[in-house]
Design a protein around this motif. Structure first.
Motif, PDB file in Angstrom:
ATOM      1  N   PHE A  57       0.863  -1.187   0.000  1.00 27.33           N
ATOM      2  CA  PHE A  57       0.000   0.000   0.000  1.00 27.33           C
ATOM      3  C   PHE A  57       0.900   1.238   0.000  1.00 27.33           C
ATOM      4  N   HIS A  58       1.021   1.849  -1.158  1.00 31.37           N
ATOM      5  CA  HIS A  58       1.931   2.986  -1.270  1.00 31.37           C
ATOM      6  C   HIS A  58       1.322   4.225  -0.608  1.00 31.37           C
ATOM      7  N   PRO A  59       2.108   4.905   0.218  1.00 27.83           N
ATOM      8  CA  PRO A  59       1.608   6.131   0.867  1.00 27.83           C
ATOM      9  C   PRO A  59       1.089   7.125  -0.174  1.00 27.83           C
ATOM     10  N   ASP A  60       0.005   7.787   0.144  1.00 28.38           N
ATOM     11  CA  ASP A  60      -0.566   8.764  -0.786  1.00 28.38           C
ATOM     12  C   ASP A  60      -0.361  10.185  -0.256  1.00 28.38           C
ATOM     13  N   ALA A  61      -0.981  11.155  -0.910  1.00 30.86           N
ATOM     14  CA  ALA A  61      -0.820  12.564  -0.518  1.00 30.86           C
ATOM     15  C   ALA A  61      -1.280  12.795   0.918  1.00 30.86           C
ATOM     16  N   ILE A  62      -2.319  12.056   1.340  1.00 33.13           N
ATOM     17  CA  ILE A  62      -2.835  12.207   2.713  1.00 33.13           C
ATOM     18  C   ILE A  62      -1.797  11.739   3.729  1.00 33.13           C
ATOM     19  N   THR A  63      -1.156  10.597   3.428  1.00 30.23           N
ATOM     20  CA  THR A  63      -0.128  10.055   4.330  1.00 30.23           C
ATOM     21  C   THR A  63       1.000  11.064   4.519  1.00 30.23           C
ATOM     22  N   TYR A  64       1.520  11.545   3.385  1.00 29.76           N
ATOM     23  CA  TYR A  64       2.640  12.486   3.437  1.00 29.76           C
ATOM     24  C   TYR A  64       2.243  13.797   4.128  1.00 29.76           C
ATOM     25  N   THR A  65       1.068  14.307   3.800  1.00 29.22           N
ATOM     26  CA  THR A  65       0.630  15.578   4.392  1.00 29.22           C
ATOM     27  C   THR A  65       0.473  15.451   5.902  1.00 29.22           C
ATOM     28  N   MET A  72       3.964  15.437   7.367  1.00 33.09           N
ATOM     29  CA  MET A  72       4.533  16.788   7.258  1.00 33.09           C
ATOM     30  C   MET A  72       3.965  17.699   8.333  1.00 33.09           C
ATOM     31  N   ASP A  73       2.660  17.602   8.547  1.00 32.88           N
ATOM     32  CA  ASP A  73       1.999  18.420   9.560  1.00 32.88           C
ATOM     33  C   ASP A  73       2.592  18.162  10.943  1.00 32.88           C
ATOM     34  N   ALA A  74       2.834  16.883  11.233  1.00 34.85           N
ATOM     35  CA  ALA A  74       3.412  16.523  12.537  1.00 34.85           C
ATOM     36  C   ALA A  74       4.816  17.118  12.684  1.00 34.85           C
ATOM     37  N   TYR A  75       5.637  17.007  11.622  1.00 33.41           N
ATOM     38  CA  TYR A  75       6.989  17.568  11.670  1.00 33.41           C
ATOM     39  C   TYR A  75       6.945  19.099  11.799  1.00 33.41           C
ATOM     40  N   CYS A  76       6.025  19.721  11.059  1.00 36.29           N
ATOM     41  CA  CYS A  76       5.906  21.192  11.118  1.00 36.29           C
ATOM     42  C   CYS A  76       5.521  21.655  12.518  1.00 36.29           C
ATOM     43  N   HIS A 128      10.367  19.164   4.830  1.00 39.61           N
ATOM     44  CA  HIS A 128      10.759  19.473   3.452  1.00 39.61           C
ATOM     45  C   HIS A 128      11.268  18.227   2.744  1.00 39.61           C
ATOM     46  N   GLU A 129      11.977  17.373   3.473  1.00 43.40           N
ATOM     47  CA  GLU A 129      12.460  16.107   2.893  1.00 43.40           C
ATOM     48  C   GLU A 129      11.290  15.233   2.444  1.00 43.40           C
ATOM     49  N   LEU A 130      10.229  15.223   3.252  1.00 43.26           N
ATOM     50  CA  LEU A 130       9.042  14.441   2.880  1.00 43.26           C
ATOM     51  C   LEU A 130       8.392  14.988   1.613  1.00 43.26           C
ATOM     52  N   LEU A 131       8.402  16.309   1.468  1.00 39.30           N
ATOM     53  CA  LEU A 131       7.859  16.902   0.244  1.00 39.30           C
ATOM     54  C   LEU A 131       8.662  16.440  -0.964  1.00 39.30           C
ATOM     55  N   ARG A 132       9.991  16.454  -0.828  1.00 35.36           N
ATOM     56  CA  ARG A 132      10.861  15.991  -1.916  1.00 35.36           C
ATOM     57  C   ARG A 132      10.567  14.528  -2.270  1.00 35.36           C
ATOM     58  N   GLU A 133      10.446  13.702  -1.232  1.00 37.56           N
ATOM     59  CA  GLU A 133      10.155  12.276  -1.440  1.00 37.56           C
ATOM     60  C   GLU A 133       8.811  12.092  -2.128  1.00 37.56           C
ATOM     61  N   MET A 134       7.861  12.886  -1.710  1.00 38.42           N
ATOM     62  CA  MET A 134       6.524  12.830  -2.289  1.00 38.42           C
ATOM     63  C   MET A 134       6.575  13.152  -3.789  1.00 38.42           C
ATOM     64  N   LEU A 135       7.322  14.210  -4.135  1.00 41.66           N
ATOM     65  CA  LEU A 135       7.446  14.622  -5.538  1.00 41.66           C
ATOM     66  C   LEU A 135       8.201  13.570  -6.347  1.00 41.66           C
ATOM     67  N   ASP A 136       9.255  12.988  -5.739  1.00 40.93           N
ATOM     68  CA  ASP A 136      10.032  11.940  -6.422  1.00 40.93           C
ATOM     69  C   ASP A 136       9.165  10.730  -6.759  1.00 40.93           C
ATOM     70  N   ARG A 137       8.138  10.493  -5.939  1.00 42.82           N
ATOM     71  CA  ARG A 137       7.238   9.361  -6.178  1.00 42.82           C
ATOM     72  C   ARG A 137       6.136   9.703  -7.184  1.00 42.82           C
TER      73      ARG A 137
END
Length: 339
Positions: free
Chosen positions: A120-128, A131-135, A144-153
């Protein structure tokens, strides 16, 4: 709720709800945090010979996570897996969200990795969510690293994703990064909303940089993004703090004309601002408007208007305000929004 009333009516008429109806009502209880009723209905469902499905259990797990009971949610889903039911992306996202809410980001990241292993590949909801927790914990580099990973996927960030990052940058005092993020959004064709701009506006107001605040506000309007209630409340408090009472009054009138309501804190800022400028007529009008709205002023405002009415010889009004102040401020009988 209306759904629960219909459900009870079905039962009273001897009609047998199916799995779908039970799940809808269970989900309603979970969303309102009434987990005891949700599990009671789940048990009733099983006693009736009906089999809860993964949607039912996802609703229960999500409800438990939102109530902060992540351990019970984990146990429930392990039990579900033992029964042969396959978890889905919604189930995993509920758990990730629950772990983030209780501050267990490390375990949330591990769960995201487990998702990949399970197919089950993480989706935009998973990443967001992550990110919210880190922010919120001030870890902007990891966000920011998660955003990069999200875009790379190849995943497309949503406006919610960008709002989470914008809020993180602004709360961490990284306003230049926030402005760069806004520029990047526009370049990518992702239209910001009022929430995006509000984060920047709020932080510039806190810094008393009203020139930058005005530039962002004008840019927002130029892009066709309509200010919301929060935008106006933030701007009015900012202008009051900067003693720009003319601009604050103009925004107040515009806000009311658009049907938005002021918060208690905004009324307090406006009234005190006018009082300090000796604009007693405007201060009095706003205080009466605030009372008509059923909002409760702070004790400092009550003291101001008690003294003012006493000096003017308005004994009845003075006593009325004294009673209000005792009931609302000293006895703690306030249910108003103070932000």
């Amino acid at each position: 709720s209306e759904a629960n009333k219909l459900f009870c009516e079905m039962i009273s008429r001897g009609l047998q709800p199916d799995e779908v109806i039970y799940t809808v009502v269970i989900d309603g209880y979970c969303k309102s945090g009434e987990m005891r009723q949700a599990f009671s209905l789940h048990n009733q469902m099983v006693q009736m010979g009906l089999t809860p499905n993964i949607v039912t259990y996802t609703a229960l797990a999500d409800g438990l996570c939102k109530c902060g009971d992540v351990d019970t949610a984990n146990e429930l889903l392990h039990e579900v897996s033992r029964k042969g039911l396959e978890l889905n992306i919604c189930t995993y996202n509920s758990l990730v969200n629950g772990l983030c809410k209780v501050g267990n980001i490390v375990q949330a990241v591990e769960l995201m990795e487990d998702m990949d292993v399970a197919g089950f590949h993480p989706d935009a909801i998973t990443y967001t969510t992550l990110m919210d927790a880190y922010c919120k914990s001030g870890e902007m580099v990891k966000a920011h690293e998660l955003l990069r990973e999200m875009l790379d996927r190849g995943l497309q960030p949503t406006v919610v994703t960008f709002n989470v990052l914008m809020n993180g940058f602004c709360m961490s005092g990284m306003l230049e990064d926030g402005e760069r993020l806004l520029k990047w959004m526009l370049e990518k064709g992702i239209m910001p909303n009022a929430t995006t701009y509000n984060s920047l506006v709020k932080q510039y107001c806190i810094r008393n940089n009203m020139r930058a605040t005005t530039e962002i506000y004008r840019g927002m309007c130029a892009k066709g993004v309509m200010p919301d209630r929060n935008t106006y409340n933030i701007l009015i408090k900012g202008h009051c703090k900067a003693r720009n009472m003319k601009e604050a009054w103009f925004l107040h009138r515009e806000m009311v004309e658009k049907g938005f309501s002021l918060t208690v804190a905004t009324y307090n800022a406006l009234i005190k601002g006018f009082f300090k400028r000796k604009k007693l007529l405007e201060a009095r009008k706003l205080f009466e408007e605030m009372r008509r709205e059923g909002l409760v002023a702070d004790i400092e405002l009550y003291n101001i208007f008690v003294d003012m009415n006493y000096d003017e010889g308005n004994v009845d009004i003075t006593l009325e305000l004294c009673d209000e102040a005792i009931e609302n401020c000293l006895l703690g009988n306030t249910d108003n929004e103070n932000t």
